[in-house]
Scaffold this active site. Structure first.
Site, mmCIF file in Angstrom:
data_model
loop_
_atom_site.group_PDB
_atom_site.id
_atom_site.type_symbol
_atom_site.label_atom_id
_atom_site.label_comp_id
_atom_site.label_asym_id
_atom_site.label_seq_id
_atom_site.Cartn_x
_atom_site.Cartn_y
_atom_site.Cartn_z
ATOM 1 N N TYR A 59 -9.168 -9.045 1.232
ATOM 2 C CA TYR A 59 -7.900 -9.519 0.652
ATOM 3 C C TYR A 59 -7.637 -10.991 0.979
ATOM 4 O O TYR A 59 -6.735 -11.600 0.416
ATOM 5 C CB TYR A 59 -6.692 -8.689 1.149
ATOM 6 C CG TYR A 59 -6.762 -7.198 0.901
ATOM 7 C CD1 TYR A 59 -7.692 -6.642 0.030
ATOM 8 C CD2 TYR A 59 -5.892 -6.334 1.545
ATOM 9 C CE1 TYR A 59 -7.766 -5.280 -0.173
ATOM 10 C CE2 TYR A 59 -5.957 -4.959 1.339
ATOM 11 C CZ TYR A 59 -6.900 -4.444 0.489
ATOM 12 O OH TYR A 59 -6.960 -3.089 0.301
ATOM 13 N N ASP A 77 -1.277 -2.672 6.114
ATOM 14 C CA ASP A 77 -2.656 -2.403 5.717
ATOM 15 C C ASP A 77 -3.229 -3.627 5.002
ATOM 16 O O ASP A 77 -2.800 -3.974 3.908
ATOM 17 C CB ASP A 77 -2.700 -1.202 4.757
ATOM 18 C CG ASP A 77 -4.114 -0.889 4.296
ATOM 19 O OD1 ASP A 77 -4.807 -0.128 4.999
ATOM 20 O OD2 ASP A 77 -4.542 -1.426 3.243
HETATM 21 N N1 LIG Z 1 -9.134 0.929 0.177
HETATM 22 C C1 LIG Z 1 -9.071 0.490 -1.069
HETATM 23 O O1 LIG Z 1 -10.058 0.454 -1.794
HETATM 24 C C2 LIG Z 1 -7.738 0.073 -1.606
HETATM 25 C C3 LIG Z 1 -7.601 -0.159 -2.987
HETATM 26 C C4 LIG Z 1 -6.348 -0.536 -3.453
HETATM 27 C C5 LIG Z 1 -5.272 -0.654 -2.588
HETATM 28 N N2 LIG Z 1 -5.444 -0.448 -1.246
HETATM 29 C C6 LIG Z 1 -4.321 -0.600 -0.286
HETATM 30 O O2 LIG Z 1 -3.200 0.132 -0.765
HETATM 31 C C7 LIG Z 1 -2.095 -0.745 -0.963
HETATM 32 C C8 LIG Z 1 -1.242 -0.285 -2.127
HETATM 33 O O3 LIG Z 1 -1.991 -0.199 -3.314
HETATM 34 P P1 LIG Z 1 -1.907 -1.266 -4.504
HETATM 35 O O4 LIG Z 1 -1.499 -2.571 -3.995
HETATM 36 O O5 LIG Z 1 -3.212 -1.175 -5.211
HETATM 37 O O6 LIG Z 1 -0.856 -0.684 -5.507
HETATM 38 P P2 LIG Z 1 0.568 0.055 -5.446
HETATM 39 O O7 LIG Z 1 1.155 -0.016 -4.111
HETATM 40 O O8 LIG Z 1 0.366 1.376 -6.082
HETATM 41 O O9 LIG Z 1 1.388 -0.835 -6.462
HETATM 42 C C9 LIG Z 1 1.662 -2.177 -6.254
HETATM 43 C C10 LIG Z 1 2.265 -2.754 -7.524
HETATM 44 O O10 LIG Z 1 3.495 -2.094 -7.812
HETATM 45 C C11 LIG Z 1 4.562 -3.048 -7.831
HETATM 46 N N3 LIG Z 1 5.703 -2.429 -7.140
HETATM 47 C C12 LIG Z 1 5.873 -2.257 -5.820
HETATM 48 N N4 LIG Z 1 7.011 -1.627 -5.550
HETATM 49 C C13 LIG Z 1 7.615 -1.404 -6.738
HETATM 50 C C14 LIG Z 1 8.837 -0.798 -7.113
HETATM 51 N N5 LIG Z 1 9.676 -0.301 -6.209
HETATM 52 N N6 LIG Z 1 9.135 -0.720 -8.444
HETATM 53 C C15 LIG Z 1 8.294 -1.236 -9.366
HETATM 54 N N7 LIG Z 1 7.112 -1.828 -9.069
HETATM 55 C C16 LIG Z 1 6.769 -1.911 -7.761
HETATM 56 C C17 LIG Z 1 4.046 -4.263 -7.109
HETATM 57 O O11 LIG Z 1 4.623 -5.447 -7.603
HETATM 58 P P3 LIG Z 1 5.481 -6.448 -6.663
HETATM 59 O O12 LIG Z 1 4.581 -6.877 -5.543
HETATM 60 O O13 LIG Z 1 5.835 -7.545 -7.587
HETATM 61 O O14 LIG Z 1 6.659 -5.661 -6.173
HETATM 62 C C18 LIG Z 1 2.554 -4.217 -7.446
HETATM 63 O O15 LIG Z 1 2.322 -4.776 -8.716
HETATM 64 C C19 LIG Z 1 -2.785 -2.096 -1.182
HETATM 65 O O16 LIG Z 1 -1.895 -3.173 -1.086
HETATM 66 C C20 LIG Z 1 -3.859 -2.043 -0.144
HETATM 67 O O17 LIG Z 1 -3.326 -2.302 1.125
HETATM 68 C C21 LIG Z 1 -6.665 -0.065 -0.759
#
Ligand SMILES: NC(=O)c1ccc[n+]([C@@H]2O[C@H](COP(=O)([O-])OP(=O)(O)OC[C@H]3O[C@@H](n4cnc5c(N)ncnc54)[C@H](OP(=O)(O)O)[C@@H]3O)[C@@H](O)[C@H]2O)c1
Length: 283
Positions: free
Chosen positions: A59, A54
């Site tokens: 981004y 995704d």
């Molecule tokens: N449509 C929208 O408006 C929108 C908004 C936000 C996000 N998104 C999508 O959703 C995806 C996921 O959401 P997100 O990136 O906001 O946040 P998330 O997946 O909830 O969290 C990511 C964070 O958690 C850490 N992390 C990952 N795996 C971990 C684990 N096993 N243990 C501890 N920490 C961990 C990562 O650090 P490290 O990378 O250092 O592991 C990063 O800091 C995004 O990447 C994007 O593709 C969409």
């Protein structure tokens, strides 16, 4: 890769159109910089068995996603790639077509599997034209499915009034601390599947005391509980990590089991916690 689910688009007569299969679990790449970080994360994920990525125009890492796809050598037909029309680029019919072409160029692909409007266009007067553009992209095969992101119940109601094909997914922030039953119900009632973004609340809650002690008891990690909870609810789930170990840890959450008793405990974690932005409440 994990479970495969079906998404489709509701037609005006209540039928379904353009049904396709989606790997329910995928890698998010928000805040994975295009300095090699995003590419490495995608390659590690693809090698580990992820098949859904995704990304989004905003981004600024679509090129690296494309490079990783190419280098992985995995046939295009086995991959599922989602990208998004930036909210500030959602200006009209023609602009929607052009921005999708730009994303395809950056990704090095002829089509994406899912194209989303990143958030409800701020100018209400262009919303219908933007969706017409999305429908055109679907009909011309530039994308295999179209959907929305950050849409509230009123946005979904509005789009169904003029759509030929309703949105196949609504990508929204959902996690243990923001369970949003009303929004999930509205999403499902619109014919769309909820797609859970920030399933780890952007990492802000993985050190939560309660979750930590529960994870110790279950012999899994806190992140694995948070991810599996989303998966068990039937949401498309796209945790982000740029760390190879955590990318694998997150995939392995698919193998854990959460009992009914655990789910009852997890139900109480809901605290309406928004970790990022919340355009679902906008006009
Ligand atoms: N449509 C929208 O408006 C929108 C908004 C936000 C996000 N998104 C999508 O959703 C995806 C996921 O959401 P997100 O990136 O906001 O946040 P998330 O997946 O909830 O969290 C990511 C964070 O958690 C850490 N992390 C990952 N795996 C971990 C684990 N096993 N243990 C501890 N920490 C961990 C990562 O650090 P490290 O990378 O250092 O592991 C990063 O800091 C995004 O990447 C994007 O593709 C969409």
């Amino acid at each position: 890769m994990g479970p495969i689910i079906e998404i489709s688009h509701r037609t005006a007569d209540g039928g379904k159109s353009h049904s396709i299969k989606v790997p329910q679990f995928g890698l998010g790449v928000f805040l994975a910089p295009a300095d090699g970080t995003c590419k490495n994360a995608c390659i590690w994920a693809l090698n580990a068995g992820y098949r859904h990525i995704d990304t989004a125009a905003v981004y600024r890492n679509e090129e690296e996603v494309g490079q990783a796809i190419l280098e992985s050598g995995i046939p295009r037909s086995e991959l599922f790639i989602t990208t998004k029309l930036r909210r500030t680029d959602a200006l009209g019919y023609q602009e929607t077509l052009e921005r999708c072409d730009e994303s395809l160029n950056k990704l090095g692909l002829d089509f994406v599997d899912l194209y989303l409007i990143h958030a409800p266009p701020e100018d209400l007067s262009v919303r219908k034209d933007v969706w017409r553009g999305m429908e055109k992209l679907l009909e011309t095969g530039k994308t295999r499915a179209i959907g929305v992101s950050n849409y509230g119940p009123h946005h979904l109601e509005e789009i169904l009034q003029y759509s030929k094909y309703g949105p196949s997914v609504n990508q929204i922030e959902i996690h243990l601390w923001l369970q949003r039953p009303y929004l999930i119900k509205a999403t499902r009632e619109s014919g769309a599947v909820p797609m859970a973004y920030s399933p780890l609340a952007r990492g802000q809650k993985v050190n939560d005391e309660k979750l930590h002690s529960l994870s110790k008891k279950l012999g899994v990690t806190p992140a694995q509980i948070a991810i599996k909870w989303c998966m068990d609810k039937g949401f498309i789930t796209i945790p982000k990590s740029s760390n190879q170990k955590r990318i694998i840890e997150n995939l392995e959450s698919l193998n854990i089991e959460l009992s009914e008793e655990t789910n009852l405990i997890l139900q109480d974690y809901d605290e309406d916690y928004i970790s990022g932005w919340n355009p679902t409440v906008d006009l």
